[in-house]
Design an enzyme around this catalytic site. Structure first.
Site, short mmCIF file in Angstrom:
data_model
loop_
_atom_site.label_atom_id
_atom_site.label_comp_id
_atom_site.label_asym_id
_atom_site.label_seq_id
_atom_site.Cartn_x
_atom_site.Cartn_y
_atom_site.Cartn_z
N ARG A 38 10.98 -31.72 12.77
CA ARG A 38 9.96 -31.29 13.73
C ARG A 38 9.17 -30.08 13.22
O ARG A 38 8.02 -29.89 13.62
CB ARG A 38 10.61 -30.97 15.08
CG ARG A 38 11.51 -29.75 15.08
CD ARG A 38 12.30 -29.66 16.38
NE ARG A 38 13.02 -28.40 16.53
CZ ARG A 38 14.20 -28.11 15.95
NH1 ARG A 38 14.76 -29.01 15.15
NH2 ARG A 38 14.80 -26.96 16.15
N HIS A 39 9.75 -29.32 12.33
CA HIS A 39 9.05 -28.13 11.82
C HIS A 39 7.92 -28.52 10.87
O HIS A 39 6.87 -27.88 10.86
CB HIS A 39 10.04 -27.17 11.17
CG HIS A 39 11.15 -26.79 12.09
ND1 HIS A 39 10.92 -26.13 13.28
CD2 HIS A 39 12.48 -27.03 12.04
CE1 HIS A 39 12.06 -25.96 13.90
NE2 HIS A 39 13.04 -26.51 13.17
N CYS A 55 3.41 -2.61 3.99
CA CYS A 55 2.49 -1.53 4.32
C CYS A 55 3.22 -0.64 5.34
O CYS A 55 4.45 -0.68 5.41
CB CYS A 55 1.15 -2.06 4.84
SG CYS A 55 1.19 -2.91 6.43
N GLY A 56 2.49 0.15 6.10
CA GLY A 56 3.17 1.06 7.03
C GLY A 56 3.92 0.31 8.12
O GLY A 56 5.05 0.64 8.45
N THR A 57 3.27 -0.71 8.67
CA THR A 57 3.89 -1.50 9.75
C THR A 57 4.26 -2.91 9.32
O THR A 57 5.02 -3.59 10.01
CB THR A 57 2.90 -1.64 10.93
OG1 THR A 57 1.72 -2.27 10.42
CG2 THR A 57 2.56 -0.29 11.53
N HIS A 69 11.96 -22.21 10.25
CA HIS A 69 11.07 -22.87 11.21
C HIS A 69 9.58 -22.74 10.90
O HIS A 69 8.81 -23.66 11.18
CB HIS A 69 11.33 -22.32 12.63
CG HIS A 69 12.62 -22.79 13.21
ND1 HIS A 69 12.94 -22.63 14.55
CD2 HIS A 69 13.70 -23.40 12.64
CE1 HIS A 69 14.15 -23.13 14.78
NE2 HIS A 69 14.64 -23.60 13.63
N ASP A 72 0.86 -1.18 0.00
CA ASP A 72 0.00 0.00 0.00
C ASP A 72 0.90 1.23 0.00
O ASP A 72 2.13 1.13 -0.16
CB ASP A 72 -1.01 -0.04 1.17
CG ASP A 72 -0.39 0.28 2.52
OD1 ASP A 72 0.85 0.42 2.62
OD2 ASP A 72 -1.15 0.40 3.50
#
Ligand code: RB5
Length: 149
Positions: free
Chosen positions: A131-132, A64-66, A97, A7
């Site tokens: 395990r992952h 985006c912004g965050t 992971h 965005d």
């Protein structure tokens, strides 16, 4: 093929990321936006997540912004594993992971140089099995409503 979306808040990072991908000769599909004019991030999250989970792209990058809102929206698409990354360790570990298939970053949180560095790490880190694999299968089971704990 990499799917790109952002965005207005992440547009500056995406310009830098596209320059990096062009220099490396890495192919991408750009779902926009194409300017710093205000738009709604779920539109781009949806397009990229659909491209990654069945539309012919292997990996997505969203800004985006965050990085948070666009990740929340992307993770509503079945099969999307979108991770917000703010440091190098996270960029590596979410591939190893969590088998993240969409990298999310925030233009108001990190620099363009950091975004390029985290992109480079993300694209060059393999998924670890063992395990992952079992834990990713659990995430998928939650998504499908068949998980029991
Ligand atoms: C847009 O102003 C901003 O809310 C968006 O870019 C993002 O940060 C949302 O999580």
């Amino acid at each position: 093929m990499i799917a790109l979306g952002c965005d207005h808040g992440g547009f500056n990072l995406m310009v830098a990321i596209k320059k990096y991908l062009d220099e490396k000769g890495i192919e991408y599909t750009d779902f926009g936006t194409d300017s710093a004019e205000s738009v709604d991030y779920p539109v781009y999250a949806y397009k990229v997540a659909k491209a990654v989970t069945g539309g012919g792209c292997d990996i997505g990058i969203l800004c985006c912004g965050t990085g948070i809102g666009i990740a929340m929206a992307a993770n509503k698409v079945k099969g999307a594993r979108a991770a917000v990354v703010n440091n190098e360790f996270g960029a590596e570990m979410t591939r190893r992971h969590n088998h993240a298939n969409i990298l999310c970053m925030g233009g108001r949180v990190i620099t363009e140089e950091e975004a390029v560095k985290f992109t480079d790490i993300f694209l060059n880190t393999p998924e670890e099995g063992g395990r992952h694999d079992k834990r990713i299968a659990m995430i998928t089971a939650i998504e499908e409503g068949i998980f029991e704990a």
